[in-house]
Design an enzyme around this catalytic site. Structure first.
Site, PDB file in Angstrom:
ATOM      1  N   HIS A 125      -6.812  12.328   0.902  1.00  0.00           N
ATOM      2  CA  HIS A 125      -6.727  13.628   1.574  1.00  0.00           C
ATOM      3  C   HIS A 125      -6.587  13.428   3.072  1.00  0.00           C
ATOM      4  O   HIS A 125      -7.182  12.512   3.628  1.00  0.00           O
ATOM      5  CB  HIS A 125      -7.977  14.476   1.289  1.00  0.00           C
ATOM      6  CG  HIS A 125      -7.727  15.920   1.506  1.00  0.00           C
ATOM      7  ND1 HIS A 125      -7.887  16.523   2.731  1.00  0.00           N
ATOM      8  CD2 HIS A 125      -7.266  16.863   0.661  1.00  0.00           C
ATOM      9  CE1 HIS A 125      -7.540  17.790   2.612  1.00  0.00           C
ATOM     10  NE2 HIS A 125      -7.169  18.027   1.380  1.00  0.00           N
ATOM     11  N   ASP A 168      -6.969  18.105  -7.093  1.00  0.00           N
ATOM     12  CA  ASP A 168      -5.977  18.061  -8.176  1.00  0.00           C
ATOM     13  C   ASP A 168      -6.329  17.105  -9.302  1.00  0.00           C
ATOM     14  O   ASP A 168      -5.738  17.173 -10.377  1.00  0.00           O
ATOM     15  CB  ASP A 168      -4.608  17.667  -7.609  1.00  0.00           C
ATOM     16  CG  ASP A 168      -4.030  18.779  -6.775  1.00  0.00           C
ATOM     17  OD1 ASP A 168      -3.984  19.905  -7.284  1.00  0.00           O
ATOM     18  OD2 ASP A 168      -3.648  18.528  -5.622  1.00  0.00           O
TER      19      ASP A 168
HETATM   20  C1  LIG Z   1      -3.025  13.793   0.233  1.00  0.00           C
HETATM   21  C2  LIG Z   1      -2.079  12.863   0.980  1.00  0.00           C
HETATM   22  C3  LIG Z   1      -0.677  13.474   0.989  1.00  0.00           C
HETATM   23  C4  LIG Z   1      -2.588  12.724   2.414  1.00  0.00           C
HETATM   24  O1  LIG Z   1      -1.614  12.038   3.126  1.00  0.00           O
HETATM   25  P1  LIG Z   1      -1.839  11.407   4.577  1.00  0.00           P
HETATM   26  O2  LIG Z   1      -2.969  12.054   5.260  1.00  0.00           O
HETATM   27  O3  LIG Z   1      -0.525  11.403   5.258  1.00  0.00           O
HETATM   28  O4  LIG Z   1      -2.320   9.942   4.244  1.00  0.00           O
HETATM   29  P2  LIG Z   1      -1.408   8.654   4.146  1.00  0.00           P
HETATM   30  O5  LIG Z   1      -0.359   8.904   3.109  1.00  0.00           O
HETATM   31  O6  LIG Z   1      -0.969   8.264   5.502  1.00  0.00           O
HETATM   32  O7  LIG Z   1      -2.469   7.651   3.575  1.00  0.00           O
HETATM   33  C5  LIG Z   1      -3.212   6.695   4.342  1.00  0.00           C
HETATM   34  C6  LIG Z   1      -3.227   5.373   3.581  1.00  0.00           C
HETATM   35  O8  LIG Z   1      -3.833   5.569   2.297  1.00  0.00           O
HETATM   36  C7  LIG Z   1      -2.890   5.276   1.263  1.00  0.00           C
HETATM   37  N1  LIG Z   1      -2.989   6.340   0.265  1.00  0.00           N
HETATM   38  C8  LIG Z   1      -3.242   7.649   0.504  1.00  0.00           C
HETATM   39  N2  LIG Z   1      -3.265   8.334  -0.646  1.00  0.00           N
HETATM   40  C9  LIG Z   1      -3.031   7.433  -1.621  1.00  0.00           C
HETATM   41  C10 LIG Z   1      -2.933   7.553  -3.026  1.00  0.00           C
HETATM   42  N3  LIG Z   1      -3.091   8.737  -3.618  1.00  0.00           N
HETATM   43  N4  LIG Z   1      -2.676   6.455  -3.732  1.00  0.00           N
HETATM   44  C11 LIG Z   1      -2.537   5.250  -3.135  1.00  0.00           C
HETATM   45  N5  LIG Z   1      -2.615   5.075  -1.803  1.00  0.00           N
HETATM   46  C12 LIG Z   1      -2.855   6.173  -1.057  1.00  0.00           C
HETATM   47  C13 LIG Z   1      -1.522   5.350   1.922  1.00  0.00           C
HETATM   48  O9  LIG Z   1      -0.575   4.575   1.237  1.00  0.00           O
HETATM   49  C14 LIG Z   1      -1.838   4.823   3.293  1.00  0.00           C
HETATM   50  O10 LIG Z   1      -1.951   3.449   3.227  1.00  0.00           O
HETATM   51  P3  LIG Z   1      -1.358   2.515   4.404  1.00  0.00           P
HETATM   52  O11 LIG Z   1      -2.152   2.923   5.614  1.00  0.00           O
HETATM   53  O12 LIG Z   1      -1.610   1.141   3.901  1.00  0.00           O
HETATM   54  O13 LIG Z   1       0.096   2.876   4.501  1.00  0.00           O
HETATM   55  C15 LIG Z   1      -2.049  11.459   0.314  1.00  0.00           C
HETATM   56  O14 LIG Z   1      -3.367  10.986   0.187  1.00  0.00           O
HETATM   57  C16 LIG Z   1      -1.364  11.473  -1.037  1.00  0.00           C
HETATM   58  O15 LIG Z   1      -0.147  11.333  -1.114  1.00  0.00           O
HETATM   59  N6  LIG Z   1      -2.127  11.667  -2.154  1.00  0.00           N
HETATM   60  C17 LIG Z   1      -1.529  11.752  -3.470  1.00  0.00           C
HETATM   61  C18 LIG Z   1      -0.985  13.153  -3.716  1.00  0.00           C
HETATM   62  C19 LIG Z   1      -2.069  14.167  -3.917  1.00  0.00           C
HETATM   63  O16 LIG Z   1      -3.008  13.963  -4.686  1.00  0.00           O
HETATM   64  N7  LIG Z   1      -1.911  15.317  -3.257  1.00  0.00           N
HETATM   65  C20 LIG Z   1      -2.849  16.414  -3.368  1.00  0.00           C
HETATM   66  C21 LIG Z   1      -3.591  16.598  -2.102  1.00  0.00           C
HETATM   67  S1  LIG Z   1      -4.888  17.798  -2.284  1.00  0.00           S
END
Ligand SMILES: CC(C)(COP(=O)(O)OP(=O)(O)OC[C@H]1O[C@@H](n2cnc3c(N)ncnc32)[C@H](O)[C@@H]1OP(=O)(O)O)[C@@H](O)C(=O)NCCC(=O)NCCS
Length: 372
Positions: free
Chosen positions: A258, A309
């Protein structure tokens, strides 16, 4: 110019009284989400988000009456659905089109006075439940089901979806799920809604834009994909292998992580409890066991915790809801938050117009096409 914040991380783009996330605690208008989930009806939450206070008994009964009245759709909507069915569209795509289509049947759609907006918010909140439920029926060749005035919003949704009155336990669980998904500060879809109406566009445009944003797998689209993952994994023994392959491919695991919560999503604990209870009652506890195993490995190896989710997927699945309806159901609940954000934005509007740092080529000269 100001520093670039990728994904607008940490940027304050609005003031709000609708909901807050402070020290991993989520509140709606100052009420803790735990208190509301334990005690409130979703209709009270709708009123709370729009008005920043809980309704009186009289106000609540007026709201319920209006919600029921507005749940009936123009019959042309159903014939429209038949066309979508021929094209086999995803219910979120159908919802995006049909929310926009709702404006065709509202001759005052562009009236942005507070009173007109409040009425329109009730109208959209009511109709979105009917849109999702009746689309799900029409695509299966079934007749849409008319709402029942004696039922709550949560019960009516399940009734319109299945054509059978839901049990008290189902209504209680679904009501909680609706409350937990109702609003979440300046998430991508709420921000999208605010951006859309900040040009003084109308509420239907704002909600259509919000549905479009919620549809993506990084936002509301994650819950459907969680169920896809659980089905693919199949049993607890396969979890480790599945995750290691996903990590090696740098795939994101849906339902984890998140932007704001780094110590866990306060909504997840309710959904986890509900998931455990309902998967057990419906003889599908292996799905819960697989989920718990995934969560353990994700915490251990990635330091990531489940978001809203993750466990909602097994809750809806165990209620017999089709997987591609999970995100539309999220939209049904979140409409209360979107409309609240639209009302708030328009109460004190300034058009959203940030800047971008230009990183492309400069000083170029037009070259006639025959010379390129
Ligand atoms: C929620 C979300 C979009 C937040 O995105 P964000 O704040 O931009 O965070 P980031 O994508 O930059 O994540 C930071 C790090 O954690 C990792 N990470 C974050 N969520 C992850 C996941 N669900 N699975 C695996 N790795 C994850 C990223 O790859 C990143 O790693 P890095 O620094 O080595 O590149 C992201 O966690 C995600 O894509 N989750 C899966 C989709 C989801 O469940 N969405 C519903 C949200 S309520």
């Amino acid at each position: 110019m100001a520093e670039l914040m990728r994904g607008l991380e940490g940027v304050i783009a609005a003031e709000t009284k609708i909901s807050s996330i402070i020290d991993s605690q989520l509140t709606y208008a100052g009420y803790d989400i735990d208190d509301l989930t334990e005690n409130a009806q979703f209709e009270e939450i709708i009123f709370l988000l729009w008005n920043y206070r809980l309704p009186t008994a009289q106000e609540l009964s007026e709201l319920k009456e209006k919600l029921f009245e507005y749940m009936t759709l123009n019959p042309r909507m159903y014939s429209h659905f038949e066309e979508y069915t021929t094209d086999k569209v995803h219910p979120m795509t159908a919802l995006r089109t049909s929310v926009s289509y709702l404006a065709h049947f509202d001759e005052n759609a562009d009236d942005n006075d507070e009173e007109a907006l409040q009425e329109r918010a009730i109208r959209i909140q009511a109709k979105i439940a009917s849109l999702v439920a009746s689309f799900a029926r029409v695509r299966e060749g079934k007749e849409p089901v008319k709402p029942d005035p004696s039922l709550s919003y949560a019960a009516n949704f399940l009734y319109m979806l299945r054509g059978e009155k839901p049990s008290d336990v189902e209504v209680e669980g679904f009501n909680k799920a609706l409350i937990l998904h109702a609003d979440h500060e300046l998430n991508a879809s709420a921000f999208t809604a605010r951006c859309a109406v900040s040009s003084l566009s109308d509420m239907y445009s704002g909600v259509t834009a919000a549905v479009a944003s919620l549809k993506g797998p990084l936002h509301g689209g994650a819950n459907e994909r969680v169920m896809r993952m659980l089905t693919e994994i199949g049993s607890v023994d396969n979890v480790e292998d599945y995750l290691q392959k996903a990590f090696a491919n740098k795939d994101k695991i849906m339902g984890f992580g998140h932007r704001v919560y780094k110590n866990g999503d306060p909504r997840a604990k309710y959904l986890k409890e509900m998931s455990q209870r309902i998967t057990n009652e419906t003889g599908q506890s292996e799905l819960f066991d697989v989920s718990v195993k995934i969560a353990e490995i994700m915490k251990e190896e990635k330091g990531l915790l489940p978001n809203v989710d993750f466990y909602s997927a097994t809750v809806y699945h165990s209620m017999g809801i089709e997987h591609d309806l999970f995100t539309p159901i999220f939209a049904v609940s979140r409409t209360s938050g979107w409309t609240a954000h639209i009302l708030e934005q328009l109460r004190d509007n300034r058009i959203m117009r940030p800047r971008a740092t230009y990183i492309g080529d400069v000083n170029r000269k037009y070259v006639p096409i025959e010379e390129r």
